[in-house]
Design a protein around this motif. Structure first.
Motif, PDB file in Angstrom:
ATOM      1  N   HIS A   1       9.101   4.375   1.096  1.00  0.00           N
ATOM      2  CA  HIS A   1       8.381   5.645   1.152  1.00  0.00           C
ATOM      3  C   HIS A   1       9.275   6.761   0.608  1.00  0.00           C
ATOM      4  O   HIS A   1      10.448   6.868   0.981  1.00  0.00           O
TER       5      HIS A   1
ATOM      6  N   SER B   1       0.377   5.891   6.673  1.00  0.00           N
ATOM      7  CA  SER B   1       1.222   4.786   6.205  1.00  0.00           C
ATOM      8  C   SER B   1       0.418   3.862   5.295  1.00  0.00           C
ATOM      9  O   SER B   1      -0.708   3.482   5.613  1.00  0.00           O
ATOM     10  N   GLU B   2       1.015   3.491   4.177  1.00  0.00           N
ATOM     11  CA  GLU B   2       0.319   2.695   3.170  1.00  0.00           C
ATOM     12  C   GLU B   2       0.064   1.270   3.644  1.00  0.00           C
ATOM     13  O   GLU B   2      -1.007   0.707   3.433  1.00  0.00           O
TER      14      GLU B   2
ATOM     15  N   THR C   1       7.453   5.848   6.926  1.00  0.00           N
ATOM     16  CA  THR C   1       7.832   4.762   6.019  1.00  0.00           C
ATOM     17  C   THR C   1       6.531   4.148   5.523  1.00  0.00           C
ATOM     18  O   THR C   1       5.445   4.502   6.004  1.00  0.00           O
ATOM     19  N   GLU C   2       6.627   3.235   4.588  1.00  0.00           N
ATOM     20  CA  GLU C   2       5.425   2.601   4.062  1.00  0.00           C
ATOM     21  C   GLU C   2       4.737   1.719   5.107  1.00  0.00           C
ATOM     22  O   GLU C   2       3.550   1.425   5.001  1.00  0.00           O
TER      23      GLU C   2
END
Length: 309
Positions: free
Chosen positions: A114, A164-165, A22-23
């Motif tokens: 994401h 992950s961002e 996920t982000e």
């Protein structure tokens, strides 16, 4: 459809565990409607049975099916921040079972942004319970390699999605008690939320929630947070083999030193990978230079305070 996504959705339907990006961080996913799958998820993580998990969905419409009451604030925040790094806690509907909510009358729901998470959730077509894909209380994973390192063969499939961002877990807002309460800071800051809702302070009656324990996100190596002005003195005093996480340039007296970004989003994105690297440095202690006190650092400070216990 991507064959790996199709395979992952099939594993979830069969009661298996799928780690996915996920982000925020990588999640360990299980079918939120399957009691046996959820029991296995809790067992693999070593998570206490009364500690609720966040359920992930492809859309707000699907997420709100798990909720009994949708106050205007929920619709507003979902419209503004979903898909994205925000979890809403709402009164649960019959779809949200005790094995997801920890026996509480509320449920945490989120719509991640994401693309891999979105593809998986759409292919699965239901709610996926997904705490962070690591052993309970330890440093959260921000790459697929971190997941494999932590969970190994205990997970049936790990979907790749790059680093992950955001790098830290979602902001959590509780709307189950009639007012909006910020339970966990994250990338979506308090000031940003307050443009849309009036936030109140949490109380002892606030729902149990992910990341709410005093010690969490912790490396195996003992860690201690030190104010900037005291860091040099602490390094001089210690006889232990020390690793340091700091803003300044490396000190030659220190065995292992990682320099961190001076802006909060960059720091958050690198934080868990940095803690994992320091944890593997073979030192006896990790010293963490305390971040600034400003509101923009609230989420990072929250994670570091808990990581240092």
């Amino acid at each position: 459809m991507n064959p790996e996504i199709r395979r992952a959705a099939g594993i979830l339907r069969a009661g298996g565990l799928v780690a996915f990006p996920t982000e925020t961080v990588y999640g360990l996913g299980a079918d939120a409607s399957n009691a046996a799958a959820m029991e296995r998820l809790y067992r693999v993580k070593g998570r206490p049975a009364d500690h609720p998990v966040i359920v992930h969905f492809a859309s707000a419409k699907e997420a709100f099916l798990y909720c009994r009451e949708i106050p205007p604030a929920a619709t507003t925040l979902a419209g503004k921040f979903w898909p994205g790094p925000l979890t809403l806690i709402l009164k649960r509907s019959e779809k949200a079972k005790d094995f997801v909510t920890g026996g509480q009358p509320s449920v945490g729901v989120r719509v991640p942004s994401h693309p891999v998470a979105q593809q998986l959730l759409k292919a699965f077509g239901g709610g996926v319970a997904a705490p962070s894909a690591n052993r309970f209380g330890r440093v959260s994973p921000t790459t697929a390699a971190h997941v494999r390192e932590d969970l190994g063969s205990d997970v049936d499939l790990v979907l790749e999605g790059g680093p992950s961002e955001v790098g830290i877990e979602s902001t959590i807002v509780d709307l189950s008690g009639g007012s909006a309460v910020l339970l966990r800071p994250g990338k979506i800051a308090k000031a940003e939320l307050e443009k849309f809702v009036e936030l109140k302070e949490g109380t002892e009656s606030s729902p149990r929630h992910s990341g709410g324990l005093e010690r969490h996100y912790s490396p195996h190596t003992p860690a201690r947070m030190v104010p900037t002005h005291a860091l040099d003195k602490e390094i001089t005093r210690l006889k232990d083999k020390v690793a340091v996480l700091a803003f300044s340039r490396p000190d030659e007296r220190v065995d292992y030193w990682l320099r961190m970004p001076r802006e909060p989003e960059g720091y958050a994105q690198k934080l868990y990978a940095a803690l994992r690297e320091l944890d593997g440095a073979g030192c006896e202690l990790i010293l963490v230079e305390a971040p600034p006190e400003g509101a923009e650092w609230a989420a990072v400070r929250d994670r570091l305070v808990r990581a240092c216990g």
